[in-house]
Design an enzyme around this catalytic site. Structure first.
Site, mmCIF file in Angstrom:
data_model
loop_
_atom_site.group_PDB
_atom_site.id
_atom_site.type_symbol
_atom_site.label_atom_id
_atom_site.label_comp_id
_atom_site.label_asym_id
_atom_site.label_seq_id
_atom_site.Cartn_x
_atom_site.Cartn_y
_atom_site.Cartn_z
ATOM 1 N NE ARG A 1 17.807 -6.788 -12.292
ATOM 2 C CZ ARG A 1 16.965 -7.780 -12.074
ATOM 3 N NH1 ARG A 1 15.772 -7.538 -11.547
ATOM 4 N NH2 ARG A 1 17.282 -9.016 -12.386
ATOM 5 C CE1 TYR B 1 -9.927 2.296 10.704
ATOM 6 C CE2 TYR B 1 -9.110 0.405 9.503
ATOM 7 C CZ TYR B 1 -9.239 1.107 10.679
ATOM 8 O OH TYR B 1 -8.678 0.623 11.828
ATOM 9 C CG MET C 1 -2.724 -4.786 9.878
ATOM 10 S SD MET C 1 -1.954 -4.284 11.416
ATOM 11 C CE MET C 1 -1.593 -2.573 11.095
ATOM 12 C CE LYS D 1 14.101 -13.647 -8.191
ATOM 13 N NZ LYS D 1 14.736 -12.958 -9.337
HETATM 14 C C1 LIG Z 1 14.224 -13.550 -10.531
HETATM 15 C C2 LIG Z 1 15.194 -13.942 -11.576
HETATM 16 C C3 LIG Z 1 14.965 -15.073 -12.379
HETATM 17 C C4 LIG Z 1 13.645 -15.814 -12.392
HETATM 18 O O1 LIG Z 1 12.736 -15.042 -13.166
HETATM 19 P P1 LIG Z 1 11.229 -15.451 -13.441
HETATM 20 O O2 LIG Z 1 10.700 -14.341 -14.276
HETATM 21 O O3 LIG Z 1 10.560 -15.528 -12.119
HETATM 22 O O4 LIG Z 1 11.225 -16.766 -14.145
HETATM 23 C C5 LIG Z 1 15.990 -15.472 -13.227
HETATM 24 N N1 LIG Z 1 17.142 -14.766 -13.320
HETATM 25 C C6 LIG Z 1 17.377 -13.648 -12.599
HETATM 26 C C7 LIG Z 1 18.652 -12.915 -12.755
HETATM 27 C C8 LIG Z 1 16.405 -13.180 -11.719
HETATM 28 O O5 LIG Z 1 16.624 -12.064 -11.007
#
Ligand SMILES: *Cc1c(COP(=O)(O)O)cnc(C)c1O
Length: 347
Positions: free
Chosen positions: A128, A242, A290, A33
């Site tokens: 969640r 800065y 930046m 992702k």
């Molecule tokens: C992001 C995610 C993972 C991967 O988790 P890592 O800690 O990066 O290995 C797996 N399952 C779900 C539901 C996630 O949101």
């Protein structure tokens, strides 16, 4: 050529996957992702597919579409956000598997894409995403009769192996799936490392592939070199940057390098980390701005053309500690301005 250099070692990602797959008694998939945690979803997914990954996980259907184009029709692609309104065409056309997370999504999916593969996401305590025990009870028979490809849940504290919540979630997941004989998944990187009880049938590691904690045995994947644009002498008492947040306490030489918070080098790193000239640490002095960072190079005999932010002496977790964050945020913040170089083959 002043763009900072970001080097991504695809062979190290493949090697990390292989190591995790050996530790895991189940099938080991890969979570790609957020553009493979900022490292380039196409190249990373292709390399992982050639290493043997058969199941990919993404957050959004749009990300799944990109992965499908990269890896072709073979591998399975699961979507954590499930079947959202407007996803139907992408799910169907690109053969993506939504992980349905509410009775509403289940109804939408059965209605819009009957017989299209799906999985189920359960909430085992994190609050969640996923169906709560009461919701699951209502739809369970109906859902299982339609033969889900996966029933999964996610751990809230898997990076802390001693945390009591791990066993509590394991219990909840086992109870919610009692009597269900199909494939189950609970573990991401942390869960693989906890113990085999957490592995079930399919694991979904992300961060461990990219060289991050809690997978301490991971090979580093990312290095970053920042070109020096200018160096100057700074007299005792003079400020740098800065807000004049740093004052020279000795006659100093300060190098200005070409990257900043627009490149994901978080502003919280102001006066709080170091760049490296080979094995010599050079403190960041003054605020990260930046596009520029200022570095105390007084102790170097010669100033190199570039200084390393990530490399053999400083990995993503060390940098994350300095910024008060986690390796995940360092990686996903990196941004688009780098000159990217990939090591290893991406077939
Ligand atoms: C992001 C995610 C993972 C991967 O988790 P890592 O800690 O990066 O290995 C797996 N399952 C779900 C539901 C996630 O949101």
């Amino acid at each position: 050529m002043s763009a900072a250099r970001l080097t991504i070692d695809l062979d190290a990602i493949a090697a990390n996957w292989t190591r995790l797959a050996r530790l895991c008694r189940a099938e080991t998939g890969a979570t790609v992702k957020a553009d493979a945690y900022g490292l380039g979803a196409d190249k990373v997914a292709r390399r992982l597919a050639s290493a043997g990954v058969r199941s990919f996980f993404v957050a959004l259907a749009e990300e799944g579409a990109q992965i499908r184009q990269a890896v072709g029709s073979g591998p399975r692609i699961f979507v954590f956000s499930g079947h959202m309104a407007g996803d139907t065409q992408l799910l169907r056309n690109l053969d993506l598997i939504p992980l349905l997370n509410s009775p509403e999504q289940l109804a939408r999916h059965f209605d819009a894409l009957p017989r299209h593969p799906f999985g189920i996401q359960l909430d085992s305590g994190m609050n969640r995403l996923g169906m709560e025990p009461a919701e699951w009870k209502m739809v369970r028979d109906h859902a299982i009769a339609a033969d889900p490809l996966l029933v999964m849940s996610h751990l809230a504290c898997a990076d802390e192996s001693e945390h009591l919540f791990n066993a509590q979630q394991l219990d909840a997941f086992v109870n919610m799936t009692a009597g269900y004989a199909g494939p189950r998944s609970l573990a991401a990187t942390g869960g693989i490392l906890l113990s085999p009880e957490y592995h079930f049938d399919l694991a979904r590691p992300g961060i461990g592939l990219y060289g991050g904690a809690p997978f301490d045995a991971a090979r580093p994947v990312v290095s970053i070199a920042l070109p020096v644009i200018q160096t100057r002498e700074v007299a005792v008492g003079e400020p740098v940057g800065y807000g004049c947040s740093w004052l020279a306490e000795r006659p100093s030489r300060v190098a200005t390098v070409a990257a900043g918070y627009a490149d994901g080098i978080l502003r919280a790193l102001s006066n709080a980390t170091r760049l490296w000239a080979g094995d010599r640490p050079c403190p960041v002095v003054g605020r990260v701005s930046m596009d520029l960072i200022t570095v105390d190079v007084t102790d170097l005999a010669t100033v190199p053309d570039a200084l390393d932010l990530l490399g053999p002496h400083q990995g993503i977790d060390a940098l994350a500690d300095d910024a008060g964050t986690i390796g995940y945020e360092i990686l996903t913040s990196l941004g688009t301005r780098y000159r990217r170089r990939y090591l290893g083959s991406s077939i």
